[in-house]
Design a protein around this motif. Structure first.
Motif, PDB file in Angstrom:
ATOM      1  N   THR A 179      28.427  61.228 -83.225  1.00 59.88           N
ATOM      2  CA  THR A 179      29.193  62.161 -82.600  1.00 59.88           C
ATOM      3  C   THR A 179      30.650  61.577 -81.939  1.00 59.88           C
ATOM      4  OG1 THR A 179      28.013  61.732 -80.482  1.00 59.88           O
ATOM      5  CG2 THR A 179      26.855  63.363 -82.176  1.00 59.88           C
ATOM      6  N   PRO A 180      31.444  62.613 -81.594  1.00 65.94           N
ATOM      7  CA  PRO A 180      32.565  62.126 -81.132  1.00 65.94           C
ATOM      8  C   PRO A 180      32.513  61.832 -79.531  1.00 65.94           C
ATOM      9  CG  PRO A 180      32.645  64.692 -81.392  1.00 65.94           C
ATOM     10  CD  PRO A 180      31.206  64.021 -82.036  1.00 65.94           C
ATOM     11  N   SER A 181      33.459  60.702 -79.401  1.00 66.09           N
ATOM     12  CA  SER A 181      33.033  60.083 -77.926  1.00 66.09           C
ATOM     13  C   SER A 181      34.055  61.148 -77.066  1.00 66.09           C
ATOM     14  CB  SER A 181      33.500  58.797 -77.552  1.00 66.09           C
ATOM     15  OG  SER A 181      33.442  58.179 -76.405  1.00 66.09           O
ATOM     16  N   THR A 184      32.811  65.253 -70.622  1.00 72.25           N
ATOM     17  CA  THR A 184      32.832  66.554 -70.118  1.00 72.25           C
ATOM     18  C   THR A 184      34.027  67.069 -69.471  1.00 72.25           C
ATOM     19  OG1 THR A 184      30.261  66.249 -69.880  1.00 72.25           O
ATOM     20  CG2 THR A 184      31.425  68.309 -68.945  1.00 72.25           C
ATOM     21  N   ASP A 187      37.217  68.136 -71.636  1.00 69.65           N
ATOM     22  CA  ASP A 187      37.298  69.918 -72.176  1.00 69.65           C
ATOM     23  C   ASP A 187      37.868  70.887 -71.196  1.00 69.65           C
ATOM     24  OD1 ASP A 187      36.120  68.767 -74.657  1.00 69.65           O
ATOM     25  OD2 ASP A 187      34.199  69.263 -74.080  1.00 69.65           O
ATOM     26  N   SER A 288      31.023  73.019 -75.294  1.00 63.25           N
ATOM     27  CA  SER A 288      32.062  71.733 -75.562  1.00 63.25           C
ATOM     28  C   SER A 288      32.440  71.753 -77.082  1.00 63.25           C
ATOM     29  CB  SER A 288      31.348  70.535 -74.932  1.00 63.25           C
ATOM     30  OG  SER A 288      30.099  70.477 -75.782  1.00 63.25           O
ATOM     31  N   ALA A 289      33.212  70.641 -77.257  1.00 63.64           N
ATOM     32  CA  ALA A 289      33.557  70.639 -78.682  1.00 63.64           C
ATOM     33  C   ALA A 289      32.471  70.061 -79.597  1.00 63.64           C
ATOM     34  CB  ALA A 289      34.620  69.479 -78.661  1.00 63.64           C
ATOM     35  N   THR A 290      31.380  69.522 -78.994  1.00 67.91           N
ATOM     36  CA  THR A 290      30.149  69.165 -79.709  1.00 67.91           C
ATOM     37  C   THR A 290      29.172  70.506 -79.864  1.00 67.91           C
ATOM     38  OG1 THR A 290      29.223  68.458 -77.865  1.00 67.91           O
ATOM     39  CG2 THR A 290      30.397  66.763 -78.894  1.00 67.91           C
TER      40      THR A 290
END
Length: 337
Positions: A179-181, A184, A187, A288-290
Motif C-alpha cells: 500500500t502507498p505510504s 492521514t 490528505d 483517504s487515497a487508499t
C-alpha cells in the motif's frame, strides 16, 4: 439458589444471620487467585464450553464451570475494566481489557491481537454487533469514562468475513499487500481559529433562558486544506453543554487543493447553566487515497467572556473568598481578559 433458599427457611432472619447457630452453606468449589478480583464474567458461546473469566489486579484467570484453571494471562499494566465479547474459533475466547494507561487491548485467549490508544481511562466497555449483509459484519466498541465521556471505536480488525473473502487477493502478491505510504494528515489538514473578540452583532438563536440584553456569540473560522481532491467531506462541530452553534454539521461536496475551504460557525450559550469546560471540538470525516474512511479532530479553546461577565463587588454576598498575599494584587481583568 436452592441451597441458599433452604438455608433461609431453617429459621428466622436473626437465626440465619448468626453464623454460629445458623445452617452452614458450603461452596461447590473455590479457587484462590491470590489477589483482589475487580470483575467476573461468565462466558457462554455456542463454539466454546462455559468458562468463568476473572479480572484481577495483575492477571486474568480463565476457569471452567467446575473450577479447573484453563489459562492465566499476566498483565503488564493496571487494568480498569474488561469484557468477553466473542468466540471466533473453536474453544477460544476474545475479550477486551481497558487500562489506566488510557489503552484498549483485544485478546484471543492469552494472545494480544491489537490495541488502541484513547483520550481517557475506560471504566465500562460494551460491544455492539452490526450485520450489514451476508458478508459484512463489524463490531462497534463503546467506552465510558468516569466523567461520563463516551467514545466509540470501529473494530476494523474484527472484520472476519471480509478478511477471509479477500485472503487470496492478499496472497497473490507473494504474501504481502503493498500500500502507498501515506499519512492521514497528508490528505487533509484542519485548522480552527477562534476570534479573540465577541461578535459585534450576536448570532445566537434558539436561546432557552432569559437574561438582560443579548446573549453574546463568538465566531470560529474553520480552514481545510487538502493534498488531493476530496469528495463528500463531512464537518462536525461539538460544543459542551450548555453551549451550542448556529450550525453543527456541514457536508462539503468537494475540496480542491488549489482552493482551500473555509467555514464560519458562531458559538453561543443556548441553555441555562455553566459548561464543564470551554473546549470546542471540530472533526472532519473523509475518504483517504487508499479508500479507507478517515477522521481528524482539532480542539480549540473558547474565551471565558462567552459565558462570564464582570459585575460590581457585592458587600453582602452569600459566599465570599478572601485571599491575602504579600505581593501586589493583579487585576482580575488582566488575569481573565
Amino acid at each position: 439458589y436452592q441451597v441458599l433458599a433452604v438455608a433461609s427457611e431453617t429459621g428466622g432472619r436473626e437465626e440465619c444471620q448468626n453464623i454460629k447457630s445458623g445452617k452452614r452453606v458450603s461452596a461447590d468449589w473455590t479457587y484462590n487467585i491470590g489477589e483482589q478480583a475487580l470483575d467476573i464474567a461468565v462466558v457462554e458461546y455456542p463454539d466454546v464450553t462455559p468458562y468463568v473469566l476473572v479480572l484481577g489486579e495483575r492477571h486474568i484467570f480463565c476457569l471452567t464451570d467446575s473450577g479447573v484453571l484453563k489459562f492465566v494471562k499476566k498483565l503488564e499494566y493496571d487494568p480498569s475494566c474488561f469484557l468477553p465479547y466473542a468466540s471466533l474459533s473453536q474453544n477460544s475466547i476474545n475479550f477486551l481489557v481497558g487500562s489506566h494507561t488510557k489503552s484498549l487491548m483485544v485478546y484471543q485467549d492469552v494472545m494480544l491481537k491489537w490495541m488502541a490508544k484513547m483520550e481517557f481511562v475506560p471504566v465500562r466497555i460494551q460491544v455492539a454487533n452490526f450485520a450489514l449483509s451476508n458478508s459484512w459484519t463489524f463490531f462497534l466498541q463503546l467506552l465510558w469514562s468516569e466523567s461520563g465521556k463516551l467514545m466509540d471505536i470501529l473494530s476494523t480488525a474484527s472484520l472476519v468475513r471480509v478478511c477471509q473473502t479477500h485472503r487470496h487477493t492478499f496472497y497473490s502478491f507473494s504474501g504481502q499487500m503493498i500500500t502507498p505510504s501515506l499519512k492521514t494528515e497528508d490528505d487533509l489538514s484542519l485548522n480552527v481559529h477562534v476570534s479573540p473578540n465577541l461578535d459585534d452583532v450576536s448570532l445566537a438563536s434558539g436561546v432557552e433562558f432569559s437574561q438582560e440584553g443579548d446573549v453574546p456569540s463568538v465566531t470560529l473560522r474553520i480552514q481545510m486544506k487538502s493534498r488531493l481532491v476530496l469528495q463528500f467531506v463531512k464537518l462536525e462541530v461539538h460544543c459542551p453543554w450548555p453551549l451550542a452553534c448556529n450550525q453543527s454539521d456541514f457536508t462539503l461536496s468537494e475540496i480542491n487543493p488549489n482552493t482551500p475551504s473555509e467555514t464560519f460557525v458562531a458559538v453561543f450559550q443556548r441553555f441555562h447553566g455553566l459548561p464543564s469546560h470551554m473546549e470546542v471540538q471540530v472533526s472532519a470525516t473523509y475518504s483517504s487515497a487508499t479508500g479507507g474512511r478517515r477522521v481528524i479532530m482539532v480542539k480549540a479553546h473558547l474565551p471565558a467572556k462567552l459565558v462570564l461577565k464582570p459585575v460590581f463587588p457585592v458587600k453582602a454576598a452569600v459566599h465570599k473568598l478572601t485571599i491575602d498575599t504579600n505581593r501586589p494584587a493583579v487585576s482580575l481583568n488582566d488575569l481573565f481578559p
